[in-house]
Scaffold this motif. Structure first.
Motif, PDB file in Angstrom:
ATOM      1  N   VAL A 225       0.860  -1.176   0.000  1.00  0.00           N
ATOM      2  CA  VAL A 225       0.000   0.000   0.000  1.00  0.00           C
ATOM      3  C   VAL A 225       0.903   1.235   0.000  1.00  0.00           C
ATOM      4  O   VAL A 225       1.728   1.417   0.899  1.00  0.00           O
ATOM      5  N   GLY A 226       0.772   2.059  -1.039  1.00  0.00           N
ATOM      6  CA  GLY A 226       1.625   3.243  -1.136  1.00  0.00           C
ATOM      7  C   GLY A 226       1.411   3.946  -2.457  1.00  0.00           C
ATOM      8  O   GLY A 226       0.755   3.425  -3.359  1.00  0.00           O
ATOM      9  N   TYR A 247       5.076 -12.389  -7.152  1.00  0.00           N
ATOM     10  CA  TYR A 247       4.320 -11.268  -7.711  1.00  0.00           C
ATOM     11  C   TYR A 247       4.137 -10.208  -6.633  1.00  0.00           C
ATOM     12  O   TYR A 247       3.725 -10.519  -5.509  1.00  0.00           O
ATOM     13  N   ALA A 248       4.462  -8.972  -6.947  1.00  0.00           N
ATOM     14  CA  ALA A 248       4.268  -7.866  -5.998  1.00  0.00           C
ATOM     15  C   ALA A 248       3.619  -6.699  -6.725  1.00  0.00           C
ATOM     16  O   ALA A 248       3.987  -6.382  -7.855  1.00  0.00           O
ATOM     17  N   GLN A 249       2.634  -6.084  -6.068  1.00  0.00           N
ATOM     18  CA  GLN A 249       1.840  -5.033  -6.702  1.00  0.00           C
ATOM     19  C   GLN A 249       1.768  -3.824  -5.762  1.00  0.00           C
ATOM     20  O   GLN A 249       1.509  -3.970  -4.569  1.00  0.00           O
ATOM     21  N   LEU A 250       2.006  -2.622  -6.316  1.00  0.00           N
ATOM     22  CA  LEU A 250       1.852  -1.377  -5.545  1.00  0.00           C
ATOM     23  C   LEU A 250       0.425  -0.878  -5.744  1.00  0.00           C
ATOM     24  O   LEU A 250      -0.020  -0.719  -6.881  1.00  0.00           O
ATOM     25  N   VAL A 251      -0.294  -0.657  -4.656  1.00  0.00           N
ATOM     26  CA  VAL A 251      -1.677  -0.173  -4.755  1.00  0.00           C
ATOM     27  C   VAL A 251      -1.866   1.048  -3.862  1.00  0.00           C
ATOM     28  O   VAL A 251      -1.369   1.077  -2.740  1.00  0.00           O
ATOM     29  N   GLN A 252      -2.585   2.052  -4.373  1.00  0.00           N
ATOM     30  CA  GLN A 252      -2.887   3.215  -3.534  1.00  0.00           C
ATOM     31  C   GLN A 252      -4.091   2.943  -2.643  1.00  0.00           C
ATOM     32  O   GLN A 252      -4.116   3.352  -1.481  1.00  0.00           O
ATOM     33  N   VAL A 279      -5.399   3.254   7.765  1.00  0.00           N
ATOM     34  CA  VAL A 279      -6.779   3.139   7.291  1.00  0.00           C
ATOM     35  C   VAL A 279      -6.818   2.529   5.885  1.00  0.00           C
ATOM     36  O   VAL A 279      -7.742   1.774   5.542  1.00  0.00           O
ATOM     37  N   LEU A 280      -5.785   2.788   5.054  1.00  0.00           N
ATOM     38  CA  LEU A 280      -5.740   2.216   3.703  1.00  0.00           C
ATOM     39  C   LEU A 280      -5.352   0.740   3.734  1.00  0.00           C
ATOM     40  O   LEU A 280      -5.802  -0.043   2.903  1.00  0.00           O
ATOM     41  N   VAL A 281      -4.520   0.371   4.719  1.00  0.00           N
ATOM     42  CA  VAL A 281      -4.189  -1.056   4.914  1.00  0.00           C
ATOM     43  C   VAL A 281      -5.462  -1.803   5.320  1.00  0.00           C
ATOM     44  O   VAL A 281      -5.768  -2.877   4.785  1.00  0.00           O
TER      45      VAL A 281
END
Length: 318
Positions: A225-226, A247-252, A279-281
């Protein structure tokens, strides 16, 4: 009757999310608005996270790229990444009220660079071109006194003034492993180069990378998350992949998750960059819980209890 949800082990990295420098920077903007009322101007995003920036904007923060965009009669806050020396000098010239939210660990690098410069050394900075922290650190010294190195491949081509009179500093949010390789290359080419007393890469960056390394061999996929412009968040994706996560994914936000890529996963890891709020996690974890029968696991590699004071100007009455 609906089909049962597929089972999933959800690994949660700890530490994750906000670090002390980010906490302090956000608090500085909130306290500035409380003290002087809205609007309070902020030069550059206070931290690299859209959710945080939008939340502060709703309170009355106005985000601008340059000091020229700020009226002289309203307070301005400098972001956690640090600013070139010319910026507070210009604010003082315009008789503005300004508050420096530079992370104390970034300020430590600025002081180091200044000290080396006063000793007659030319500085090599390991960092990312165009990143506000790199711009701020290089801007502490006159033009030509700081040379930028981004990768090991940049080291052989460095044109230095005197190979025997060099020191290096680093951006605080880099990959620990990448930086070690660049430092080794610098030391091989310039055996007399002077390094920092203690690693410049901050404790929070190091700790978040360590928890990802511990989690990576056990998971099929990882969500970080970032924000896409957050250096430490992007490094977590790279560190996870190198440590064996397929597999690694960056998500806002949870809405950014590519569920097709997680199809068939039996174990997923979740972490967050140092500028991403919890809160986003929670949002991401809830979205995973809606699609899988989750068994949570905590992967804790360190405990953090660091706290930084806000500047004195905010602790005294208006």
């Amino acid at each position: 009757m609906s089909a049962p949800l597929p089972p999933l082990t959800l690994y949660l990295a700890a530490p994750r999310g906000f670090c002390a420098g980010v906490d302090r920077a956000i608090k500085i903007v909130e306290m500035a608005i409380e003290k002087w009322g809205a609007p309070v101007y902020v030069r550059h995003e206070i931290v690299h996270n859209k959710y945080v920036v939008d939340s502060l904007r709703a309170l009355g923060a106005v985000f601008v790229e340059e000091l020229d965009d700020c009226p002289a009669d309203r307070p301005v806050v400098f972001s956690a990444h640090g600013v070139p020396k010319a910026v507070p000098a210009e604010a003082a010239r315009r008789e503005m009220v300004w508050v420096d939210a530079t992370c104390p660990l970034v300020s430590k690098v600025h002081i180091e660079a200044e000290r080396h410069h006063q000793s007659g050394l030319q500085i090599i900075m390991i960092g990312h071109a165009g990143h506000p922290e790199t711009i701020g650190t290089m801007g502490q010294l006159p033009e030509g006194e700081v040379l930028l190195v981004e990768t090991e491949a940049d080291v052989p081509g460095l044109q230095v003034r005197d190979p025997a009179r060099l020191a290096f500093v680093t951006q605080t949010t880099l990959s620990v492993d990448d930086t070690a390789g660049i430092v080794a290359a610098l030391q091989a080419r310039f055996p007399q180069i002077v390094g920092p007393h203690k690693e410049d890469i901050c404790y929070a960056t190091t700790n978040r990378q360590e928890s990802v390394k511990a989690m990576a061999p056990h998971i099929d996929a990882m969500l970080v998350v970032g924000a896409p412009n957050s250096s430490n968040s992007r490094r977590l994706v790279e560190v996870g992949e190198r440590a064996g996560c397929p597999y690694a994914q960056l998500v806002q936000r949870a809405t950014d998750i590519d569920w097709r890529a997680l199809d068939g996963a039996r174990a997923i890891g979740v972490t967050a960059g140092a500028s991403a709020p919890e809160v986003l996690v929670d949002e991401v974890v809830a979205a995973i819980g809606a699609r899988f029968d989750v068994t949570p696991r905590l992967v804790e590699t360190a405990k953090e209890n660091v706290e930084f004071k806000v500047p004195r100007i905010l602790r005294v009455p208006a």
